[in-house]
Write a protein that holds these residues in place. Structure first.
Motif, PDB file in Angstrom:
ATOM      1  N   TRP A  80       0.854  -1.271   0.009  1.00 58.95           N
ATOM      2  CA  TRP A  80      -0.093  -0.046  -0.052  1.00 58.95           C
ATOM      3  C   TRP A  80       0.944   1.280  -0.099  1.00 58.95           C
ATOM      4  O   TRP A  80       0.457   2.374   0.437  1.00 58.95           O
ATOM      5  CB  TRP A  80      -1.082  -0.132   1.215  1.00 58.95           C
ATOM      6  N   PRO A 120       2.252   4.589  -1.578  1.00 59.56           N
ATOM      7  CA  PRO A 120       2.038   5.479  -2.447  1.00 59.56           C
ATOM      8  C   PRO A 120       2.803   5.511  -3.727  1.00 59.56           C
ATOM      9  O   PRO A 120       4.004   5.438  -3.732  1.00 59.56           O
ATOM     10  CB  PRO A 120       2.109   6.733  -1.944  1.00 59.56           C
ATOM     11  N   ARG A 121       2.101   5.623  -4.850  1.00 65.11           N
ATOM     12  CA  ARG A 121       3.204   5.413  -6.197  1.00 65.11           C
ATOM     13  C   ARG A 121       3.359   6.571  -6.974  1.00 65.11           C
ATOM     14  O   ARG A 121       3.749   6.603  -7.961  1.00 65.11           O
ATOM     15  CB  ARG A 121       2.557   4.308  -7.275  1.00 65.11           C
ATOM     16  N   THR A 124      -7.471   8.635  -5.658  1.00 56.16           N
ATOM     17  CA  THR A 124      -7.250   7.008  -6.055  1.00 56.16           C
ATOM     18  C   THR A 124      -6.342   6.386  -5.332  1.00 56.16           C
ATOM     19  O   THR A 124      -6.872   5.053  -4.615  1.00 56.16           O
ATOM     20  CB  THR A 124      -7.069   7.124  -7.556  1.00 56.16           C
ATOM     21  N   GLU A 125      -5.244   6.651  -4.656  1.00 54.58           N
ATOM     22  CA  GLU A 125      -4.327   6.092  -3.982  1.00 54.58           C
ATOM     23  C   GLU A 125      -4.911   5.883  -2.644  1.00 54.58           C
ATOM     24  O   GLU A 125      -4.758   4.980  -2.003  1.00 54.58           O
ATOM     25  CB  GLU A 125      -2.942   6.546  -4.070  1.00 54.58           C
ATOM     26  N   GLN A 162      -7.676   3.139  -2.576  1.00 53.36           N
ATOM     27  CA  GLN A 162      -7.187   1.911  -2.825  1.00 53.36           C
ATOM     28  C   GLN A 162      -6.452   1.470  -1.488  1.00 53.36           C
ATOM     29  O   GLN A 162      -6.479   0.166  -0.922  1.00 53.36           O
ATOM     30  CB  GLN A 162      -5.815   1.899  -3.966  1.00 53.36           C
ATOM     31  N   ILE A 163      -5.628   2.384  -0.621  1.00 61.40           N
ATOM     32  CA  ILE A 163      -5.068   2.042   0.515  1.00 61.40           C
ATOM     33  C   ILE A 163      -6.114   1.708   1.476  1.00 61.40           C
ATOM     34  O   ILE A 163      -5.927   0.845   2.396  1.00 61.40           O
ATOM     35  CB  ILE A 163      -4.180   3.282   0.944  1.00 61.40           C
ATOM     36  N   LEU A 210       1.863   9.961   1.390  1.00 65.32           N
ATOM     37  CA  LEU A 210       0.836  10.332   0.567  1.00 65.32           C
ATOM     38  C   LEU A 210       0.257  11.735   1.126  1.00 65.32           C
ATOM     39  O   LEU A 210       0.004  12.561   0.136  1.00 65.32           O
ATOM     40  CB  LEU A 210      -0.366   9.173   0.831  1.00 65.32           C
TER      41      LEU A 210
END
Length: 206
Positions: free
Chosen positions: A86, A88-89, A95-96, A99-100, A149
């Protein structure tokens, strides 16, 4: 004169005992810790569950304390390794974040044993200095990752830190309350959405 017969071994033979790994013992230990905390962690009990003699334990561990420390080390290492799932990209923040939250709540809420072990470790940390040290390391790493993030939501370091801690406390508490409750998927989804909206509402003004 007849040769003396070698007595038959009971349970596993020597070669079978050697096939047991440290992880086999630690997996068995996890079951005991999940069921009743660290007070349940007894070498004889583990040996019986694994179908070996107590002496087999000493192939892998010096003593009971070595087992406890090894268990705690593995817990810490696995929790830190999980962070990559998880992490952050650098994509869209909302969105992230969603998802997390799904990973931390929806997915984590299905793993009862993982939560039981985590709670047992945290309880043990109240009276065991090394356990307390490792819990502190894991907490710091998790909160720091949240900061990565939220640093894209606000330029205020204190605000970023507070949001990161708030999300961490909320997700841990949600896991405790929601884990193992079947049929509550819709509730979990609503909580995820509420958390996301609260956090995103703290974004710096354009």
């Amino acid at each position: 004169m007849k040769e003396a017969q070698t007595p038959k071994r009971r349970g596993r033979n020597a070669s079978e005992k050697n096939q047991l790994t440290r992880d086999d013992w630690l997996d068995a230990a996890a079951g005991e810790v999940a069921a009743g905390g660290f007070s349940q962690l007894r070498v004889l009990t583990l040996a019986k569950k694994l179908g070996v003699t107590r002496g087999s334990f000493y192939w892998h561990f010096r003593d009971h304390e070595d087992l406890v420390v090894s268990f705690l080390d593995r817990w810490r290492d696995r929790r830190l390794h999980e962070l990559q799932y998880w992490k952050p990209r650098g994509g869209d923040v909302e969105t992230e974040l969603r998802q997390i939250l799904e990973l931390l709540l929806t997915d984590a809420s299905r793993n009862i044993r993982r939560l039981q072990v985590e709670l047992a470790v945290r309880d043990y940390a109240r009276r065991h200095d090394y356990a307390a040290e490792l819990v502190t390391q894991v907490d710091a790493a998790r909160i720091s990752q949240n900061c990565t993030l939220f640093g894209r939501l606000s330029s205020d370091p204190q605000k970023v830190r507070d949001l990161s801690l708030l999300l961490y406390v909320a997700t841990i508490g949600s896991q405790v309350v929601l884990t193992g409750k079947k049929g509550d998927e819709a509730t979990i989804r609503r909580i995820e959405d509420l958390m996301a909206r609260i956090v995103l509402g703290q974004r710096d003004e354009p």
